[in-house]
Every structure is written in C-alpha cells, then in structure tokens.
Design an enzyme around this catalytic site. Structure first.
Site, PDB file in Angstrom:
ATOM      1  N   ARG A   1       0.823  -1.208   0.000  1.00 31.60           N
ATOM      2  CA  ARG A   1       0.000   0.000   0.000  1.00 31.60           C
ATOM      3  C   ARG A   1       0.864   1.268   0.000  1.00 31.60           C
ATOM      4  O   ARG A   1       0.534   2.270   0.613  1.00 31.60           O
ATOM      5  CB  ARG A   1      -0.957   0.030   1.189  1.00 31.60           C
ATOM      6  CG  ARG A   1      -1.892  -1.146   1.260  1.00 31.60           C
ATOM      7  CD  ARG A   1      -2.815  -1.223   0.034  1.00 31.60           C
ATOM      8  NE  ARG A   1      -3.646  -2.425   0.151  1.00 31.60           N
ATOM      9  CZ  ARG A   1      -3.291  -3.627  -0.278  1.00 31.60           C
ATOM     10  NH1 ARG A   1      -2.118  -3.787  -0.891  1.00 31.60           N
ATOM     11  NH2 ARG A   1      -4.087  -4.657  -0.135  1.00 31.60           N
TER      12      ARG A   1
ATOM     13  N   SER B   1     -10.700  -0.192   3.107  1.00 31.39           N
ATOM     14  CA  SER B   1      -9.998  -0.654   4.300  1.00 31.39           C
ATOM     15  C   SER B   1      -9.276   0.535   4.933  1.00 31.39           C
ATOM     16  O   SER B   1      -8.339   1.073   4.348  1.00 31.39           O
ATOM     17  CB  SER B   1      -8.999  -1.754   3.940  1.00 31.39           C
ATOM     18  OG  SER B   1      -9.673  -2.883   3.409  1.00 31.39           O
TER      19      SER B   1
ATOM     20  N   GLU C   1      -4.712   3.881   6.272  1.00 33.52           N
ATOM     21  CA  GLU C   1      -4.328   3.735   4.876  1.00 33.52           C
ATOM     22  C   GLU C   1      -4.617   4.989   4.056  1.00 33.52           C
ATOM     23  O   GLU C   1      -3.865   5.316   3.146  1.00 33.52           O
ATOM     24  CB  GLU C   1      -5.056   2.535   4.276  1.00 33.52           C
ATOM     25  CG  GLU C   1      -4.614   2.184   2.877  1.00 33.52           C
ATOM     26  CD  GLU C   1      -5.211   0.873   2.398  1.00 33.52           C
ATOM     27  OE1 GLU C   1      -5.568   0.789   1.212  1.00 33.52           O
ATOM     28  OE2 GLU C   1      -5.317  -0.059   3.207  1.00 33.52           O
TER      29      GLU C   1
END
Length: 426
Positions: A204, A284, A416
């Site tokens: 990520r 997420s 995130e």
C-alpha cells in the site's frame, strides 16, 4: 460518459474582481486549456467517505495533456492543489478553501499499445479512467479476456491513483502487472514514462504517496492473453472458486474470478453503492499491521491469549512476510533497501473485532459520539459515514478504534487513506 457544460466566462461568477488569485487562475486554465472544465464541487461530493469542505475551485481534466498543463500552471503560480483520483482513499478536512482540486476524468478509452518480449499485451489507460471500468474492459477482451487485474475488481477510484497507493486485494497488488507509469515531475515540469522500479512500490505504498513529487497522467499494464487469472493466493477467494489444497499456483478464468471477487466485496460493503451507507467509506481504513521479529509476534499473541483465551488466539490470522530492514520512510512503507528481516503480518479487521469493536460499532454518545459515523455493519475494517458525518466524526471514530486496539494488543494500526487538511491526533 458525457460531461456537463462549463459556464462561459460571461456566465461564471469567477470573473468577479473580488475573487482570489487561485480562483482567477482556475478560470483562466478552464478557458485556455483544451479538455479542462471548471466545476463547483465540495470534497463531500468527490470522496467516497462523503466528507470534506469546498476547495477554492475544482478543475476537471479530460486528457493527460490537460492534466499536465493544469498542474504545471497551478504549480508555477504557487497555488496549492490536490489531485483527486476518485476520492476513494482520502480523508479531507472541513476547511480546505485554499486548495484547488484537480480531477482527472475519463476522456479516452483503454487501448492495447503493444506486446512485450514475454508475449503479454501492454494496455494503456488514462489517469482519469475509472479503475473498475478498466478491469471490466480487460476481462472482456478477446475470446477469454486478459489476465492480471481481475482480483482487483470493484476497487473504487481511478487508474491514476492505482500505482500511487499500490492498490491490492485478495492476494494481488497492482505492482505485479505494472509496465510503465507516465509521470509529471512537479519539480521540473517534465512529463515522462518511468519504470515501476523507480517508485519504491511496497505494501500500500509508493514514493508518490504522501508526497507532491509527481502526478500520474497515464498507466500501462502487462497482461496475459490466455484468459486465465494470475495465480490465486487468497484462501477465501480460492475456496469460492473451488481450488483444492493440492493445486499449486492455481489459475481460473478471469471472468469467473472477477465475478467471485465482486460477490465477496459486495458482501463486505466494499463496492460503492450510493444508497448503502456501508459503502460510504475509504475502503480498508487501516493497513494490516506488520511486526518485525518473533519476539514481537509472540508479544502480540500473548496479549491476545490473555484477553481472548488460547483457543481464540490460536485462530488469529498471522502470516510470515519479508520486509527489507532499516528505517522506513516516515513510517509509510519505504525502506533503505537493506537485507530482509523476518516479519509477521496480522489482520487489522480481526484485531479490531477482538479488541471490542464489532461490526456497526459507533462512538458512544457519552464519549461524544454523534451517531453519524460508525464501523460498517458488514466489515470492521471500514469506517463509514452513516449520513451527515463531518470529518471530525470520522476522526473521533478512527482514534477510538486505533487506541482501543493498541491498548488491547499493543499493536499500532496505521491509517491507509491520505489525510488532507486534517491530521489524526496521536
């Protein structure tokens, strides 16, 4: 997709002499650059979380050239800007009136631009292409479809954001099939194709994330042509597709894999639906935490055992991973390229639920909760806007969950999304 007609200069309030320099420049760019349109939009309309204030102006760019010229023009004038690629990975504050939002929009369809030495096709898509539209296009090509992106079906956002975030799901990451990225270097104004190796791609993460060094204007992917998916690595998806434990590197028809992924994502509220508040999220919200060393792994397991019992601790997802050693770039995932160190990845969703935050949890009213934000009723890893939430509602929810997991298990969850005009308190 047709675009609304931009107001002409004589119709636009942006010609008022009281306008800020940022708005005046935005009007000029919309007037003078082909493919650029001026819009009046708030970030609450441009993000999947549906929160955020109004920028000074919003400029939609329908081509890579229009996007590059717009960013160059704003940078030369010193006007702060934010490129919004679908808004699926942003948490935007309520006061962002000093920013100009630059929004790439679909202007040209994806296309095959060549075949590489290994026989894979090279597909090019503009930054403003909706990501899932690209995936749908790839699986519909030829007799059986192109393979490589199918596990990433249903992820919201645009193509330009994919390498920045190194998007991933169900055992796949976009880095696996990146061929080249067309990047506008904001320090030099140069537009050039760069190799994936120059982006420091990790879980990520890329060196474009959390920085302003470049803007993606187009992306190329290497895809297989046999109609079969990349090897299936994610247990839940593999079971859904009938993969047996004896199969090694199992592959399935890309169209079947796409359908299965979309089913799984819908079941978790991870496919955007304007009528479903469970999908008003940034996907997420926390990355799956990684700890380095067996001692750190065992310390987490001990805390889980003490809180939940040995049987529950034995079911906790924990996977060995390899990460380069050395200091990370601001904690965001970059490394110094040192030797590999043993590490272990935990499931953020599992930790959240077992720390006492079930699906649908909200900050209690006694602790300042408003009922406008809560965990998804389908998936604990998604923080959702239940309707009318402000950015502060999302922040309060994120802090409560993060601190609760840290107190319960000694694990620090890292958000995130990219934060704009707001920070998450320590």
């Amino acid at each position: 997709m047709s675009l609304p007609v931009s107001p002409s200069p004589s119709e636009s309030p942006a010609l008022s002499p009281a306008l800020s320099p940022a708005v005046s420049l935005a009007v000029s760019l919309a007037r003078d650059v082909d493919g650029v349109s001026l819009r009046d939009r708030a970030f609450s309309e441009m993000t999947t979380l549906r929160v955020g204030g109004s920028p000074a102006a919003t400029l939609e760019c329908a081509t890579s050239t229009a996007l590059a010229r717009t960013v160059r023009g704003l940078d030369r004038a010193g006007v702060p800007l934010l490129v919004v690629g679908g808004g699926s990975n942003l948490v935007v504050g309520d006061d962002v009136s000093g920013l100009v939002a630059v929004v790439p929009v679909a202007g040209t369809p994806p296309s095959v631009v060549g075949v590489d030495a290994g026989g894979e096709v090279v597909v090019r898509a503009a930054a403003g292409t909706v990501w899932d539209d690209l995936v749908a296009w790839t699986v519909a090509q030829g007799d059986a479809g192109y393979g490589g992106l199918e596990c990433l079906s249903g992820i919201p956002g645009t193509v330009g954001a994919a390498p920045v975030q190194n998007i991933g799901a169900y055992g796949a990451e976009v880095s696996r099939c990146l061929h080249r990225v067309q990047l506008l270097d904001r320090s030099t104004g140069e537009l050039a194709w760069v190799e994936p190796g120059s982006l420091d791609l990790a879980y990520r993460y890329s060196n474009l994330k959390f920085t302003a060094r470049g803007v993606v204007t187009a992306v190329e992917f290497r895809l297989t042509t046999d109609g079969l998916s990349a090897p299936l690595r994610f247990g839940e998806l593999a079971r859904r597709l009938g993969v047996s434990e004896k199969e090694t590197a199992p592959r399935r028809p890309v169209r079947n894999v796409r359908e299965a992924v979309l089913e799984l994502r819908r079941g978790k509220g991870m496919v955007l639906d304007p009528a479903d508040h469970d999908t008003w999220s940034a996907g997420s919200f926390f990355t799956n935490p990684v700890v380095e060393g067996e001692d750190a792994r065992d310390a987490v397991a001990a805390k889980v055992t003490a809180r939940c019992g040995a049987a529950v601790a034995g079911s906790m997802p924990c996977y060995p991973v390899t990460v380069p050693s050395g200091p990370r770039d601001g904690g965001a995932g970059g490394t110094d390229g040192g030797e590999a160190a043993p590490a272990f990845k935990f499931s953020a969703a599992w930790l959240i639920e077992h720390a006492g935050f079930p699906k649908g949890w909200q900050v209690p009213a006694a602790q300042g909760g408003t009922g406008r934000a809560g965990l998804s009723t389908k998936h604990t890893l998604a923080l959702t806007n239940r309707g009318g939430a402000s950015c502060s509602d999302i922040v309060a929810l994120a802090v409560a969950v993060r601190d609760g997991v840290r107190e319960a298990f000694g694990v620090s969850l890292v958000p995130e999304p990219v934060w704009v005009g707001v920070t998450l308190p320590e």
